[in-house]
Design an enzyme around this catalytic site. Structure first.
Site, mmCIF file in Angstrom:
data_model
loop_
_atom_site.group_PDB
_atom_site.id
_atom_site.type_symbol
_atom_site.label_atom_id
_atom_site.label_comp_id
_atom_site.label_asym_id
_atom_site.label_seq_id
_atom_site.Cartn_x
_atom_site.Cartn_y
_atom_site.Cartn_z
ATOM 1 N N LYS A 1 -12.294 13.459 -9.028
ATOM 2 C CA LYS A 1 -12.214 12.817 -10.591
ATOM 3 C C LYS A 1 -12.020 11.217 -10.879
ATOM 4 O O LYS A 1 -12.499 10.711 -11.488
ATOM 5 C CB LYS A 1 -12.795 14.148 -11.706
ATOM 6 C CG LYS A 1 -13.218 14.322 -10.968
ATOM 7 C CD LYS A 1 -13.754 15.856 -12.402
ATOM 8 C CE LYS A 1 -13.958 17.182 -11.723
ATOM 9 N NZ LYS A 1 -12.348 17.961 -11.888
ATOM 10 N N CYS B 1 -3.233 -4.716 22.368
ATOM 11 C CA CYS B 1 -2.585 -3.907 21.657
ATOM 12 C C CYS B 1 -2.250 -2.405 21.167
ATOM 13 O O CYS B 1 -3.644 -2.408 20.306
ATOM 14 C CB CYS B 1 -2.004 -5.033 20.466
ATOM 15 S SG CYS B 1 -0.988 -4.147 19.759
ATOM 16 N N HIS C 1 -2.946 -3.387 17.048
ATOM 17 C CA HIS C 1 -3.929 -3.513 16.856
ATOM 18 C C HIS C 1 -5.278 -3.972 17.341
ATOM 19 O O HIS C 1 -6.515 -4.049 16.777
ATOM 20 C CB HIS C 1 -3.419 -4.468 16.530
ATOM 21 C CG HIS C 1 -2.125 -5.140 15.792
ATOM 22 N ND1 HIS C 1 -1.653 -5.334 16.043
ATOM 23 C CD2 HIS C 1 -2.752 -5.447 14.046
ATOM 24 C CE1 HIS C 1 -0.136 -5.525 14.950
ATOM 25 N NE2 HIS C 1 -1.205 -5.186 13.461
ATOM 26 N N HIS D 1 4.042 1.176 2.168
ATOM 27 C CA HIS D 1 5.634 0.955 1.207
ATOM 28 C C HIS D 1 5.751 1.230 0.300
ATOM 29 O O HIS D 1 7.298 1.911 0.416
ATOM 30 C CB HIS D 1 4.872 -0.939 1.232
ATOM 31 C CG HIS D 1 3.941 -1.746 1.891
ATOM 32 N ND1 HIS D 1 2.841 -1.918 2.055
ATOM 33 C CD2 HIS D 1 4.993 -1.928 2.847
ATOM 34 C CE1 HIS D 1 2.836 -2.480 3.007
ATOM 35 N NE2 HIS D 1 3.627 -2.816 4.054
ATOM 36 N N CYS E 1 0.946 -10.220 21.918
ATOM 37 C CA CYS E 1 -0.143 -10.214 19.729
ATOM 38 C C CYS E 1 0.584 -10.631 19.111
ATOM 39 O O CYS E 1 1.663 -10.756 18.258
ATOM 40 C CB CYS E 1 0.443 -8.758 19.557
ATOM 41 S SG CYS E 1 -0.386 -8.045 18.449
ATOM 42 N N CYS F 1 1.196 -8.411 15.886
ATOM 43 C CA CYS F 1 2.939 -7.821 15.755
ATOM 44 C C CYS F 1 3.638 -9.015 15.527
ATOM 45 O O CYS F 1 4.579 -7.894 16.095
ATOM 46 C CB CYS F 1 2.938 -7.245 17.152
ATOM 47 S SG CYS F 1 1.647 -5.768 17.143
ATOM 48 N N LYS G 1 -13.276 15.296 -0.404
ATOM 49 C CA LYS G 1 -13.602 15.338 -1.083
ATOM 50 C C LYS G 1 -13.497 14.173 -2.224
ATOM 51 O O LYS G 1 -12.296 13.866 -2.675
ATOM 52 C CB LYS G 1 -13.885 16.815 -2.092
ATOM 53 C CG LYS G 1 -14.442 17.250 -1.787
ATOM 54 C CD LYS G 1 -15.202 18.344 -2.760
ATOM 55 C CE LYS G 1 -13.343 18.318 -3.334
ATOM 56 N NZ LYS G 1 -13.388 20.648 -3.638
ATOM 57 N N HIS H 1 1.097 -1.405 0.133
ATOM 58 C CA HIS H 1 -0.052 0.110 0.392
ATOM 59 C C HIS H 1 1.080 1.177 0.134
ATOM 60 O O HIS H 1 2.167 0.956 -0.291
ATOM 61 C CB HIS H 1 -0.956 0.048 1.245
ATOM 62 C CG HIS H 1 -0.798 0.012 3.081
ATOM 63 N ND1 HIS H 1 0.323 0.557 3.269
ATOM 64 C CD2 HIS H 1 -0.178 -1.177 3.604
ATOM 65 C CE1 HIS H 1 1.371 0.178 4.201
ATOM 66 N NE2 HIS H 1 0.519 -0.868 4.148
HETATM 67 ZN ZN LIG Z 1 -0.211 -5.707 17.947
#
Ligand SMILES: [Zn+2]
Length: 506
Positions: free
Chosen positions: A298, A143, A146, A20, A125, A128, A295, A17
């Site tokens: 386009k 966490c 998370h 990265h 976690c 993690c 907003k 994403h």
């Molecule tokens: Zn976590």
């Protein structure tokens, strides 16, 4: 000088994403600039494929962790290519050479007396892949990243004696005030160290997806330790039949997000000390790009999906936007709408139009040949020291400030055209020398800013430099007046064409 820059390796339990893309783009700017400076550069990125998050996601999808790794590593590689990123190697922690080297280093840490058997009990976690101290937990034993409620887990595993490195780490921080940047992150890491260090797990007993502990094959090396070592192991096998470790280690810059500060600024140098390996020169932390409520745009909808932006607007526009919009090192908001505004006002108007006007005037008034002249003293003074200041900014990894330094000269050149009105000068033969000066200064100014902008926007600047008839990228020439007139200009077309709104998705 050798220059070795790294991104974190990205977890293959998810798809790439904007976050990265951001780190990878920033690292590429550093690498490209250093190559322009004539340094011996190695740039590493890759994927983190072991550990519980990957094993769990693979199970959820009904495939093996290896299959998940294969599938998503390709996506990260493709994104890098789409963003014009010039990494010298792409490491995957499932590479057998990496795994063998991890075993070797971990064995050395063990043999040096920094490992012992123990029982870990604490809040864990699974997302993690990390145990949390009570101080780190949020209300309800959640966490902090998370927000899921954590359970107490207990297991026998091998421990790394991190506590023994408190003093050496404090000494490192005292001797090397630039070891972690920016300053607020240095302070944060140092206060974590001064708060007292607890030993950390070096292995996991329950998990099978990882590098087997060399002296106890019933356990695998804890994924973070496996992952951190990538920066070191990659050099040993990135080139066939050649070990680059001597040439490039220690790393010049590890570029990371703030969520992994503790691992890189505390555990990583301690591990290296334990293995008697030199610590990196610098760990630089950037902030987050926050997607606010905005907003709809386009052509992009309301998210900035890096593959899509690069496809519609080209990679340079995205590279420019993320480094321009949010001060590097801090958190800041980005939006599709904000992207389009900067695309139009800065890229298309300020830079693109300046380029096409300049080329058109050289064509029309001087038969396509840049005249020879001296730039006016006042404007030349404003370009003095620019290349030095860009180099200093890159050394400090102040990417947004550096980009701004360059962009101020683009704005200055735009003011210069407006003030001089070369289209008026062209009507009067008595002003021929003045017109020569204006055309030369514009072409030369554009050349200088494009050489300096090249790491940020490689494709567009190369096109423009080719159209100016001056393709040399070395920083020695990035000075106003360094190159004389005489070049024949060529076709450029639109550097940043208008993008039509897409038809709404069916
Ligand atoms: Zn976590």
């Amino acid at each position: 000088m050798p220059y070795y820059v790294t991104t974190p390796i990205y977890y293959v339990n998810g798809e790439p994403h904007l976050g990265h893309a951001y780190t990878t783009i920033a690292a590429d700017v550093l690498a490209r600039h250093m190559r322009q400076r004539g340094e011996d550069v190695f740039f590493l990125t890759g994927t983190d494929e072991h550990g519980e998050p990957v094993a769990q996601e693979a199970e959820r999808l009904g495939i093996t962790p290896r299959e998940l790794g294969d599938r998503n590593a390709v996506r990260f590689k493709e994104l890098a290519a789409r963003l014009s990123v010039t990494n010298d190697f792409f490491i995957r922690t499932t590479d057998p050479e990496h795994m063998a080297k991890v075993a070797e280093v971990v064995q050395r840490i063990h043999d040096n007396g920094h490992v012992y058997a123990g029982t870990y009990e604490g809040f864990y976690c699974p997302r993690c892949a990390d145990f949390k101290t009570e101080a780190e937990l949020e209300e309800g034993n959640r966490c902090p990243i998370h927000k899921i409620e954590l359970q107490i887990e207990k297991e026998d595993n091998w421990f790394f004696r991190l506590s023994a490195f408190q003093e050496p780490l404090e000494q490192l921080y005292a001797e090397r005030p630039g070891f972690v940047t920016p300053q607020n992150r240095y302070n944060e890491a140092l206060s974590f160290i001064r708060g007292g260090l607890r030993d950390v797990s070096l292995s996991r007993a329950r998990l099978k997806w990882g590098v087997p502990v060399p002296w106890d094959e019933s356990q695998v090396v804890y994924v973070w330790i496996d992952a951190l070592l990538n920066y070191y192991t990659a050099l040993s096998y990135a080139r066939d039949g050649e070990d680059l470790t001597e040439r490039f280690w220690p790393a010049s810059v590890h570029l990371i997000g703030k969520d992994i500060l503790k691992f890189h600024a505390v555990i990583w140098p301690a591990l290296l000390m334990a293995a008697e390996i030199e610590v990196p020169q610098k760990v630089t932390i950037h902030g987050y790009l926050l997607l606010g409520e905005h907003k709809m745009s386009k052509s992009l909808g309301n998210v900035i999906e890096p593959n899509h932006v690069a496809e519609v607007y080209g990679p340079d526009a995205l590279r420019f936007y993320v480094l321009r919009e949010v001060s590097f090192g801090s958190d800041g908001e980005v939006s599709a709408e904000g992207f389009e505004t900067r695309y139009t006002t800065e890229l298309a108007n300020e830079y693109g139009n300046l380029a096409s006007r300049t080329l058109a005037m050289v064509e029309r008034y001087r038969d396509g040949v840049v005249p020879s002249a001296e730039p006016p003293a006042e404007l030349a003074a404003e370009f003095d020291g620019l290349v030095q200041s860009v180099c200093a900014g890159i050394d400090e990894v102040e990417l947004t400030a550096t980009l701004d330094e360059i962009w101020r000269r683009i704005k200055r050149l735009n003011r210069y055209v407006q003030d001089e009105e070369p289209w008026q000068l062209a009507k009067d033969d008595a002003q021929a020398d003045r017109l020569d000066q204006v055309l030369y200064t514009l072409a030369e100014g554009l050349r200088v800013v494009s050489v300096l902008l090249h790491p940020f926007m490689p494709g567009s600047t190369e096109r423009l430099l080719a159209a100016l008839g001056r393709e040399e990228l070395g920083l020695d020439g990035a000075r106003l007046g360094a190159v004389e007139g005489g070049a024949t200009v060529g076709e450029l077309g639109q550097l940043f064409p208008r993008v039509e709104a897409e038809a709404p998705a069916a």
